[in-house]
Design an enzyme around this catalytic site. Structure first.
Site, mmCIF file in Angstrom:
data_model
loop_
_atom_site.group_PDB
_atom_site.id
_atom_site.type_symbol
_atom_site.label_atom_id
_atom_site.label_comp_id
_atom_site.label_asym_id
_atom_site.label_seq_id
_atom_site.Cartn_x
_atom_site.Cartn_y
_atom_site.Cartn_z
ATOM 1 N N CYS A 102 39.471 20.441 77.878
ATOM 2 C CA CYS A 102 38.476 20.589 78.905
ATOM 3 C C CYS A 102 38.208 19.286 79.482
ATOM 4 C CB CYS A 102 37.058 21.051 78.095
ATOM 5 S SG CYS A 102 37.195 22.480 77.269
ATOM 6 N N HIS A 103 38.371 18.354 78.705
ATOM 7 C CA HIS A 103 37.917 16.810 79.454
ATOM 8 C C HIS A 103 39.184 16.096 79.944
ATOM 9 C CE1 HIS A 103 34.291 17.005 77.326
ATOM 10 N NE2 HIS A 103 34.754 17.271 76.193
ATOM 11 N N CYS A 201 17.820 -5.188 56.437
ATOM 12 C CA CYS A 201 18.909 -5.544 57.299
ATOM 13 C C CYS A 201 18.444 -7.193 57.992
ATOM 14 C CB CYS A 201 18.946 -4.729 58.496
ATOM 15 S SG CYS A 201 19.229 -2.974 58.202
ATOM 16 N N CYS A 204 19.222 -10.603 56.385
ATOM 17 C CA CYS A 204 20.424 -11.278 56.498
ATOM 18 C C CYS A 204 20.833 -11.431 58.047
ATOM 19 C CB CYS A 204 21.752 -10.478 56.053
ATOM 20 S SG CYS A 204 21.879 -10.648 54.158
ATOM 21 N N HIS A 205 20.631 -10.289 58.755
ATOM 22 C CA HIS A 205 21.156 -10.417 60.509
ATOM 23 C C HIS A 205 19.960 -11.170 61.511
ATOM 24 C CE1 HIS A 205 25.109 -8.791 59.152
ATOM 25 N NE2 HIS A 205 24.263 -7.917 58.463
ATOM 26 N N CYS A 246 26.334 -2.089 53.330
ATOM 27 C CA CYS A 246 25.315 -3.112 53.566
ATOM 28 C C CYS A 246 24.101 -2.891 52.657
ATOM 29 C CB CYS A 246 24.727 -3.118 54.869
ATOM 30 S SG CYS A 246 25.717 -4.796 55.762
#
Lengths: 285, 151, 108
Positions: A102-103, A201, A204-205, A246
């Protein structure tokens, strides 16, 4: 009391690492080129972003790790991208089709596509990422079994499709469907402290970005290079695997891959990397 | 006994380090003597001199699973001036052997790059054996860091 | 695991007497024999233990690999080319399998 102990433990871990880690914890001021093509590793943050500048994780790695990504031959992640290319052309399922049926040529049909994922999927009324889009195609159009999380061809094919957008800036359309409310949910999850270590999250980030956590140089936790080749495991690591890892490291129980929680997080964290080049397959420690 | 603040911090950091590594099987290490023995087997009992060979490895490896390493030996790679082979050993790996490279006149240059595993901070040694039997070495200490998060 | 797949990078052309750079990479987990599975049993060693490069049938470069070589073994090395011909690369697995690849070079 418990909380105090945990916080001091984290502080100690950070302090100790700082003492033995490489001097200077600033991200490097260098240009990433892959096979000579310049990548965007610093971008002006979109409105409402906690940082002024969005930084690729590449800038936080050592010179040796950085070098691995600059040449598509020496990048070991490209081995799996090649596997993905073979899967793209492989006929599977009752309809006797491959992705290519198809692609066509992915270099044309998939160019730039993954830079705008996750997208809104009106049929399931939730965001859809590349992994789930592949599964949807396999089930609906190919009559093939969907890939289980991280199994079969899921990582190589996802990496191959994302690699077709190499260098193109990440941008999401939050005006589609309910994308904005998923972004909101993802943001909530990003700042939610979990686990015995009581970390989000952002702990730390965002708050500690640029500092050393033991010997690791904390980046902004961008996901523009996923699936990423991690030196630690020696193969490609998917973004939902990394999210789960994480969260697990905060000593919390972690959500299922492609669950509402992690899909919302993928929408939000992808947005946090708006403007960065797609680096798939990036190379990290 | 009352803990000082510094001691308390040290203890808790230790606890985190332990927690992070506790699940991993830590294999026994070779010793510098094992590495030395291997080098002597390679050189036929000759003690290598320093010089001629240059070993390149990062001062700090971000992850011990994939550490780039390369070397080059000064040699015309022709006539009598030929490098026969180069051995790389790591003193504190479970087994010191890393790889042994063999060259010919068609190699053009006695140099190579590969990627190795290092179990912990240790010396990496490269020994070159020339066609005339002389042996040379170079040594680099590579610090292997322990990441903050396993992920 | 899928069959290991070699990749090599060799210049297509060179001048006689040139020293060229060759890069090779092969997908392989390089199971060291040091790891244990979930039940605590040692996972048997399975590595690529030998890599060779020949040019028109003559040995150019060879490497004996030990378990300390990283997954997906990578090599960069040189070759002196005096004539047109073909490089043959072979990787030998602990289980006896041999993987190979060839690249031609035109020397002007």
């Amino acid at each position: 009391m418990k909380k105090t102990v945990v916080i001091s433990a984290l502080a100690a871990a950070l302090t100790c690492a700082g003492a033995v880690g490489p001097a200077g914890a600033d991200p490097v001021d260098e240009q990433l080129t892959i096979d000579g093509e310049a990548m965007i590793t610093r971008a002006k943050a979109p409105e409402g972003h906690p940082f002024d500048e969005v930084l690729s994780g590449w800038l936080f790695r050592t010179v040796e790790t950085r070098a691995l990504e600059t040449d598509s031959f020496t990048n070991p992640g490209m081995l799996e991208v090649e596997t993905g290319e073979a899967l793209w052309n492989k006929v599977e399922g009752t309809a006797g089709k491959s992705c290519a049926s198809c692609h066509g040529d992915a270099a044309e049909s998939m160019k730039g596509v993954a830079a705008h994922y996750p997208k809104w999927d009106p049929e399931t009324k939730r965001p859809i990422n590349i992994e789930l889009q592949i599964n949807k195609c396999r089930e609906k159009n190919m009559g093939a079994e969907p890939y289980a999380f991280d199994k079969g061809g899921q990582k190589p094919l996802t990496a191959y499709i994302k690699h077709q957008s190499l260098g193109m800036p990440v941008s999401l359309d939050l005006s589609e469907g309910d994308m904005q409310s998923w972004w909101d949910k993802g943001k909530e999850r990003y700042y939610l402290r979990t686990g015995q270590l009581n970390l989000s999250c952002a702990s730390c980030h965002e708050v500690s970005m640029g500092k050393m956590i033991r010997a690791d140089h904390l980046s902004q936790g961008q996901i523009n290079g996923f699936p990423t080749y991690r030196l630690k495991q020696g193969h490609l690591i998917s973004v939902h695997n990394r999210f789960r890892g994480c969260i697990r490291d905060t000593r919390a129980s972690y959500p299922k891959a492609f669950s509402d929680e992690l899909m919302a997080l993928e929408v939000y964290v992808t947005w946090r990397g708006t403007g960065l080049s797609v680096e798939t397959p990036a190379v990290r420690q | 006994m009352r803990l000082t603040r510094r001691q308390a911090l040290g203890l808790s950091a230790g606890a985190i380090a332990f927690a992070a590594t506790g699940l991993r099987a830590v294999p026994a290490s070779a010793s510098p003597e094992d590495a030395q023995k291997r080098i002597m087997d390679f050189t036929g009992g000759k003690t290598p001199e320093s010089g001629k060979i240059t070993l390149n490895a990062p001062e700090i490896a971000e992850n011990g699973n994939t550490v780039p390493v390369s070397f080059e030996v000064e040699s015309a790679m022709g006539g009598d001036d030929l490098v026969d082979s180069v051995m790389i050993v790591a003193e504190a790996n479970p087994s010191p052997a890393v790889a042994t490279f063999h060259f010919t006149e068609l190699s053009g240059a006695a140099a190579a790059t590969t990627r190795m595993r290092l179990a912990k901070t240790q010396n990496v040694i490269a020994v070159a054996k020339m066609k005339d039997g002389s042996v040379y070495m170079d040594k680099k200490e590579v610090k292997v860091t322990i990441g903050g998060c396993g992920g | 695991m899928a069959a290991p797949k070699p990749r090599v990078k060799v210049p297509k052309t060179a001048s006689a007497g040139d020293i060229i750079t060759i890069k090779t990479l092969i997908s392989h987990t390089m199971e060291s024999g040091q790891r244990k599975d979930k039940d605590g049993k040692p996972i048997p060693r399975k590595i690529i233990n030998k890599f060779t490069c020949e040019f028109n049938g003559q040995k150019v470069f060879e490497c004996d690999l030990d378990p300390a070589i990283s997954a997906n073994p990578f090599f960069e090395f040189n070759a002196k080319v005096n004539e047109s011909g073909a490089f043959k690369f072979t990787w030998v697995d602990d289980d006896g399998s041999v993987y190979s690849s060839e690249s031609k070079i035109e020397v002007k």
